[in-house]
Every structure is written in C-alpha cells, then in structure tokens.
Enzyme design. Structure first.
Site, PDB file in Angstrom:
ATOM      1  N   LYS A  10       0.840  -1.194   0.000  1.00 55.00           N
ATOM      2  CA  LYS A  10       0.000   0.000   0.000  1.00 55.00           C
ATOM      3  C   LYS A  10       0.872   1.239   0.000  1.00 55.00           C
ATOM      4  CE  LYS A  10       0.844   1.316   4.452  1.00 55.00           C
ATOM      5  NZ  LYS A  10       1.551   2.566   4.830  1.00 55.00           N
ATOM      6  N   ASP A 137      -2.985  -1.735   9.884  1.00 55.31           N
ATOM      7  CA  ASP A 137      -2.972  -1.784   8.423  1.00 55.31           C
ATOM      8  C   ASP A 137      -3.494  -3.107   7.857  1.00 55.31           C
ATOM      9  OD1 ASP A 137      -1.890   0.738   8.360  1.00 55.31           O
ATOM     10  OD2 ASP A 137       0.160   0.091   7.921  1.00 55.31           O
TER      11      ASP A 137
END
Length: 297
Positions: A10, A137
C-alpha cells in the site's frame, strides 16, 4: 494440500495524524491505495505451525510467532477451536520495514489462506475483525483497492478510484521503526495543538476522477517530518525524484520507502531511471494502483 494467496502493498496518499490517545495509539485519517507489488503466502497442511520466507530481505523477517502471518493463523485457529497446524511460506516482494505494509499484507494473506485451507468458512466481517486485532494496516491489506481508514486506521470506508495511477518507489539503505516514527511525531508536536484528523476532500475527489495532477497537489503525510528527522538522507531521495519530473514526492507511511507519483508510464520510467543513478537509494520499483486486495490464486 496447499492454498496460495496474493496480497498487495500500500501507499498512503493522505496520512493525517491526531494526538496520542490514552491507549498510546493515534487517531488517524488514512487514505490507503493498494499498489501492484505483492507478497504471496502459501499455507500447507503440517504437523505444527511453521513460518518460512524467501525473497528480497527475507533474512529480516521474523520466523517465530511474532510474525503477523503466524499470529493470523493462531487467531483464526483459536476462534474455531482447532490447532494451527500449518506451514506458512511467504514469497516476499514487498519491501521489508519499508512503510508499505508488507508485514500486514502477510498477516492478511495468511488469514485468508488458512481460512481456505481449513474450510473454516469465516465471514468477511469475522476476517476483518481478526485483521483489526492483528494491526492497524491489516484490514486494508485484506480488502485492497482504495479506502479511508479511521480510528487507528482499522475502520475502513471503501473509496472510488476513477483511473490508474503510476508510482515509483525508492527503497532506502536501512529501515525505520514505525513506533519510533510515531514517538518522534509526538516529540515534534509537543506543545502544539494537533487538529482532529479528517479526510481531505481534494484527495478523495482526485482519486474519484483518476486525476494524477490533482492527486499530486493534494497528497500529505503528517509522519513525513518525523521520518525525515530520524532519517535525514531521505530528503535527498525526495529531491532527486522531484528533479526527475515526479508530480509528487512523499515518504510512504512511516517510511523509509519514498513514493513518487508520475503522470504516465513513460514519466514513471524516467523518474525510476534517475533515482537508480542518483546514489540516494538502494533499489527502485515501479507499480500501478489501485490493486486488488488479498486474493486466493
């Protein structure tokens, strides 16, 4: 029997950080964008829980039960009253300790692989609940695409993306500890009023339009000053990317990987080549976004 799951890295196109909470975490407004750099996690039936890893910087990956992949297997097994009898092999391609959620990706990948391998039939909500227990996350690594993360980043709202964004990532010579970067953020913010974090309407609009110029004008990372304070050489990498024509240059998450947004594939290739020869980073990778979340292959 084996199951392999592919899971993306990401980049944060906005990371707004609030003051430290009573539990030590920070309230965030975190706009995640999954990018096409992947780890693959393979779960194979075994007599006991075991983790192995291969790929760039694999020697830095812990292979004991502190690994998020191992923790994911244990959490799923405990919920379903079974033994975590699985060999988890991580084929690493996401930078290690690079601020791109590689460890979180492995946790999400292992969770999905074990669910498929064991036939536990966990619902998406249950999987996301386990992900949130594992780390801030990890839920986004499961869903991919683009999302706004609030709370400590684990409460996700999917976002629309209207096009493809082209990125160059420069990997630094050493890693940065996420807790250390947050501690430095707190030190630098001492005595200041820190506003409540909120999603930027400009970032959300640029993503929805698929407009790289608008996104470049709007990207922000509140952790960047802290990362640069701990790792000043990253400023040279950011400057080299900007000089090569990147539309935007920022530290990815807590760093030390730096991310460069380019207008198109040709521009991305030019930025990558300039960074490779700049002497300011270890390696360079190109990728596009958005990318799908954890996927059984």
């Amino acid at each position: 029997m084996s199951v392999t799951v592919r899971v993306p890295a990401k980049v944060n196109v906005q990371l707004a950080v609030g003051a430290a909470r009573a539990d030590g975490f920070h309230e965030l407004a975190n706009v995640f964008l999954a990018v096409g750099l992947y780890d693959e996690v393979t779960g194979t039936s075994a007599d006991e829980l075991r983790v192995t890893c291969a790929g760039p910087d694999a020697a830095q990956v812990p292979l004991d039960r502190t690994n998020l992949a191992a923790r994911a297997a244990l959490a799923l097994a405990e919920r379903h009253g079974r033994v975590a009898d699985v060999h988890l092999h991580i084929a690493k391609d996401i930078p290690v300790a690079g601020g791109m959620a590689g460890g979180s990706a492995d946790g999400a990948g292992a969770l999905l692989a074990c669910d498929a391998l064991w036939g536990t039939g966990a619902s998406r909500d249950e999987l996301l609940d386990i992900c949130a227990e594992l780390g801030s996350d990890v839920p986004f690594s499961l869903i991919g695409g683009a999302a706004l993360g609030t709370g400590r980043g684990e409460k996700l709202t999917p976002l629309e993306v209207g096009g493809t964004f082209h990125w160059v990532f420069a990997m630094a010579e050493r890693g940065l500890s996420t807790p250390a970067v947050f501690r430095e953020f707190d030190r630098l913010a001492e005595g200041r009023d820190i506003p409540e974090p909120a999603a930027s309407p400009d970032v959300l609009a640029a993503l929805a339009k698929g407009d790289p110029d608008a996104l470049a004008a709007a990207v922000t990372n509140d952790l960047q000053p802290a990362a640069l304070s701990l790792f000043p050489e990253l400023a040279d990498t950011l400057a080299a990317g900007r000089a090569a024509g990147a539309l935007a240059a920022l530290v990815s998450g807590s760093g030390p990987t730096t991310a460069f947004l380019a207008r198109d594939p040709g521009s991305a290739a030019a930025v990558a080549e300039a960074l490779r020869t700049s002497g300011t980073c270890r390696t360079v990778r190109l990728a596009t976004s958005p990318a799908a979340g954890a996927t059984v292959l």
